[in-house]
Design a protein around this motif. Structure first.
Motif, mmCIF file in Angstrom:
data_model
loop_
_atom_site.group_PDB
_atom_site.id
_atom_site.type_symbol
_atom_site.label_atom_id
_atom_site.label_comp_id
_atom_site.label_asym_id
_atom_site.label_seq_id
_atom_site.Cartn_x
_atom_site.Cartn_y
_atom_site.Cartn_z
ATOM 1 N N LEU A 155 -6.785 6.196 5.823
ATOM 2 C CA LEU A 155 -5.370 6.472 5.622
ATOM 3 C C LEU A 155 -4.519 5.216 5.796
ATOM 4 N N LEU A 156 -4.889 4.354 6.747
ATOM 5 C CA LEU A 156 -4.141 3.110 6.923
ATOM 6 C C LEU A 156 -4.192 2.260 5.657
ATOM 7 N N MET A 157 -5.369 2.170 5.047
ATOM 8 C CA MET A 157 -5.498 1.381 3.823
ATOM 9 C C MET A 157 -4.821 2.063 2.637
ATOM 10 N N LEU A 158 -4.863 3.385 2.606
ATOM 11 C CA LEU A 158 -4.183 4.125 1.537
ATOM 12 C C LEU A 158 -2.674 3.908 1.610
ATOM 13 N N TRP A 159 -2.121 4.010 2.824
ATOM 14 C CA TRP A 159 -0.683 3.812 2.989
ATOM 15 C C TRP A 159 -0.305 2.347 2.775
ATOM 16 N N ALA A 160 -1.193 1.421 3.165
ATOM 17 C CA ALA A 160 -0.934 0.001 2.917
ATOM 18 C C ALA A 160 -0.885 -0.270 1.421
ATOM 19 N N ASN A 161 -1.774 0.381 0.676
ATOM 20 C CA ASN A 161 -1.765 0.225 -0.774
ATOM 21 C C ASN A 161 -0.458 0.747 -1.365
ATOM 22 N N THR A 163 2.475 1.162 0.088
ATOM 23 C CA THR A 163 3.599 0.316 0.498
ATOM 24 C C THR A 163 3.573 -1.021 -0.226
ATOM 25 N N GLY A 164 2.376 -1.637 -0.286
ATOM 26 C CA GLY A 164 2.247 -2.930 -0.961
ATOM 27 C C GLY A 164 2.568 -2.845 -2.436
ATOM 28 N N ALA A 165 2.081 -1.797 -3.094
ATOM 29 C CA ALA A 165 2.348 -1.632 -4.523
ATOM 30 C C ALA A 165 3.835 -1.438 -4.771
ATOM 31 N N TYR A 166 4.489 -0.682 -3.903
ATOM 32 C CA TYR A 166 5.929 -0.439 -4.067
ATOM 33 C C TYR A 166 6.730 -1.731 -3.886
ATOM 34 N N LEU A 167 6.437 -2.474 -2.810
ATOM 35 C CA LEU A 167 7.218 -3.678 -2.512
ATOM 36 C C LEU A 167 6.978 -4.784 -3.546
ATOM 37 N N VAL A 168 5.714 -4.993 -3.908
ATOM 38 C CA VAL A 168 5.416 -6.031 -4.898
ATOM 39 C C VAL A 168 5.974 -5.640 -6.264
ATOM 40 N N GLY A 169 5.807 -4.374 -6.627
ATOM 41 C CA GLY A 169 6.344 -3.910 -7.914
ATOM 42 C C GLY A 169 7.851 -4.016 -7.967
ATOM 43 N N LEU A 170 8.509 -3.704 -6.835
ATOM 44 C CA LEU A 170 9.965 -3.792 -6.789
ATOM 45 C C LEU A 170 10.443 -5.234 -6.910
ATOM 46 N N THR A 171 9.636 -6.175 -6.375
ATOM 47 C CA THR A 171 10.040 -7.581 -6.341
ATOM 48 C C THR A 171 9.741 -8.320 -7.641
ATOM 49 N N ILE A 172 8.506 -8.200 -8.118
ATOM 50 C CA ILE A 172 8.103 -8.996 -9.286
ATOM 51 C C ILE A 172 7.511 -8.155 -10.412
ATOM 52 N N GLY A 173 7.557 -6.829 -10.274
ATOM 53 C CA GLY A 173 6.939 -5.971 -11.279
ATOM 54 C C GLY A 173 7.618 -6.038 -12.630
ATOM 55 N N GLY A 193 -0.911 -4.038 -4.343
ATOM 56 C CA GLY A 193 -1.454 -2.991 -3.478
ATOM 57 C C GLY A 193 -2.917 -3.217 -3.155
ATOM 58 N N VAL A 194 -3.693 -3.648 -4.159
ATOM 59 C CA VAL A 194 -5.118 -3.918 -3.943
ATOM 60 C C VAL A 194 -5.299 -5.044 -2.922
ATOM 61 N N VAL A 195 -4.538 -6.116 -3.092
ATOM 62 C CA VAL A 195 -4.661 -7.272 -2.195
ATOM 63 C C VAL A 195 -4.270 -6.892 -0.767
ATOM 64 N N ILE A 196 -3.172 -6.175 -0.619
ATOM 65 C CA ILE A 196 -2.703 -5.807 0.715
ATOM 66 C C ILE A 196 -3.657 -4.810 1.372
ATOM 67 N N MET A 217 -13.310 -4.404 3.374
ATOM 68 C CA MET A 217 -12.467 -4.844 2.264
ATOM 69 C C MET A 217 -12.849 -4.128 0.971
ATOM 70 N N SER A 218 -14.146 -3.870 0.781
ATOM 71 C CA SER A 218 -14.588 -3.120 -0.397
ATOM 72 C C SER A 218 -14.016 -1.708 -0.389
ATOM 73 N N VAL A 219 -14.001 -1.092 0.801
ATOM 74 C CA VAL A 219 -13.408 0.240 0.929
ATOM 75 C C VAL A 219 -11.924 0.187 0.574
ATOM 76 N N GLY A 220 -11.239 -0.862 1.033
ATOM 77 C CA GLY A 220 -9.827 -1.014 0.713
ATOM 78 C C GLY A 220 -9.580 -1.121 -0.781
ATOM 79 N N ILE A 221 -10.428 -1.860 -1.473
ATOM 80 C CA ILE A 221 -10.282 -2.007 -2.926
ATOM 81 C C ILE A 221 -10.544 -0.676 -3.632
ATOM 82 N N LEU A 222 -11.578 0.044 -3.181
ATOM 83 C CA LEU A 222 -11.866 1.359 -3.770
ATOM 84 C C LEU A 222 -10.694 2.321 -3.563
ATOM 85 N N ILE A 223 -10.140 2.308 -2.352
ATOM 86 C CA ILE A 223 -9.013 3.191 -2.059
ATOM 87 C C ILE A 223 -7.821 2.850 -2.945
ATOM 88 N N SER A 224 -7.571 1.561 -3.144
ATOM 89 C CA SER A 224 -6.451 1.149 -3.998
ATOM 90 C C SER A 224 -6.640 1.626 -5.432
#
Length: 280
Positions: A155-161, A163-173, A193-196, A217-224
């Protein structure tokens, strides 16, 4: 914004409690949560698509989740004449019987499209209950009893994805990811989101030793990747019936399905990956 923040605070406290208060609370919480999500799914379907059998669907979903959960235990939740596995098989047998009621009940209803009602009742279980069952099973992936580290990290990685996707997309998307179903999502946000999420996976590896840093990190990428797909699938579903949120149980956040849509596709994939990694 204030309402959203207050809801998010209490939601986080409840989620932490579901992990820290033991396996009974963990199982009971996600049983109730999955049934509420299934109820939201059925409520959305009933708006203009079909008339699923809500009581039998939720009963069947609860039996399926409970039976699958008990397969992870040995003598926990045992009755005098049944151990954990035997009780699990009994519940799964009752699940099969309850599913048959979905078909039988349509025989006694006057409906224009009875098989649409049956199909959406069963699809709801497959779409919601099965992923939550896989998520619950993440706590037992190492066959050494209850361990909340992996589902919490999920869940931490899911929520990080998210949040990261929203902030990066809002900034440079700039480049739309899948405009037809989710106009605000961008490729830049997805990559962010994947990187974060992968970065959070690395940080988790410093505290949770169940997996090494590459595996976290592989789990994080899969979750993203699959969490984003789950989000898109739920967006497609909501757009098909012209609704914005799956519900209103979380003020400022929408429904429970809106909060856990990324889990629906990611949990089975992550469980499958970890099953072969941990048991290799």
């Amino acid at each position: 914004m204030k309402t959203r923040a207050i809801t998010g605070f209490f939601f986080t406290i409840v989620m932490l409690g579901s992990f820290l208060l033991g396996y009974q609370v963990f199982a009971g919480f996600y049983l109730v949560l999955s049934c509420f999500c299934l109820y939201e799914f059925y409520s959305l379907i009933k708006k203009d698509t079909a008339t699923p059998n809500v009581p039998v669907g939720i009963l069947s979903g609860a039996l399926l989740f409970s039976g699958a959960a008990l397969l992870n235990y040995s003598d926990m939740f045992a009755l005098p004449a049944l151990n954990g596995h035997q009780l699990a098989y009994l519940l799964l047998f009752l699940f099969v019987l309850s599913v048959s009621l979905v078909f039988v009940r349509e025989l006694f209803k006057i409906s224009v499209a009875p098989f649409a009602n049956i199909a959406y009742t069963l699809v709801g279980m497959a779409f919601v209950i099965i992923p939550f069952s896989f998520f619950h099973a993440l706590a037992y992936i190492n066959n050494q009893g209850f361990n909340f580290h992996i589902p919490m990290a999920f869940l931490l990685m899911l929520w990080a994805n998210d949040t990261g996707a929203y902030l990066v997309g809002l900034t440079i998307g700039r480049t739309k990811l899948f405009e037809r179903h989710s106009p605000k999502k961008t490729w830049e946000g997805f990559i962010g989101g994947v990187v974060i999420s992968a970065g959070v996976g690395y940080i988790i590896s410093l505290y949770f030793p169940e997996l090494d840093w590459k595996q976290w990190m592989s789990v994080g990428i899969l979750i993203s990747c699959f969490g984003t797909l789950g989000d898109l699938v739920e967006s497609m579903f909501k757009r098909s019936i012209n609704v914005k949120d799956s519900g209103s149980i979380l003020p400022g956040h929408g429904g429970l399905l809106d909060r856990f849509d990324g889990l629906l596709l990611a949990a089975p994939i992550v469980y499958t990956y970890l099953y072969f990694v941990v048991n290799a």
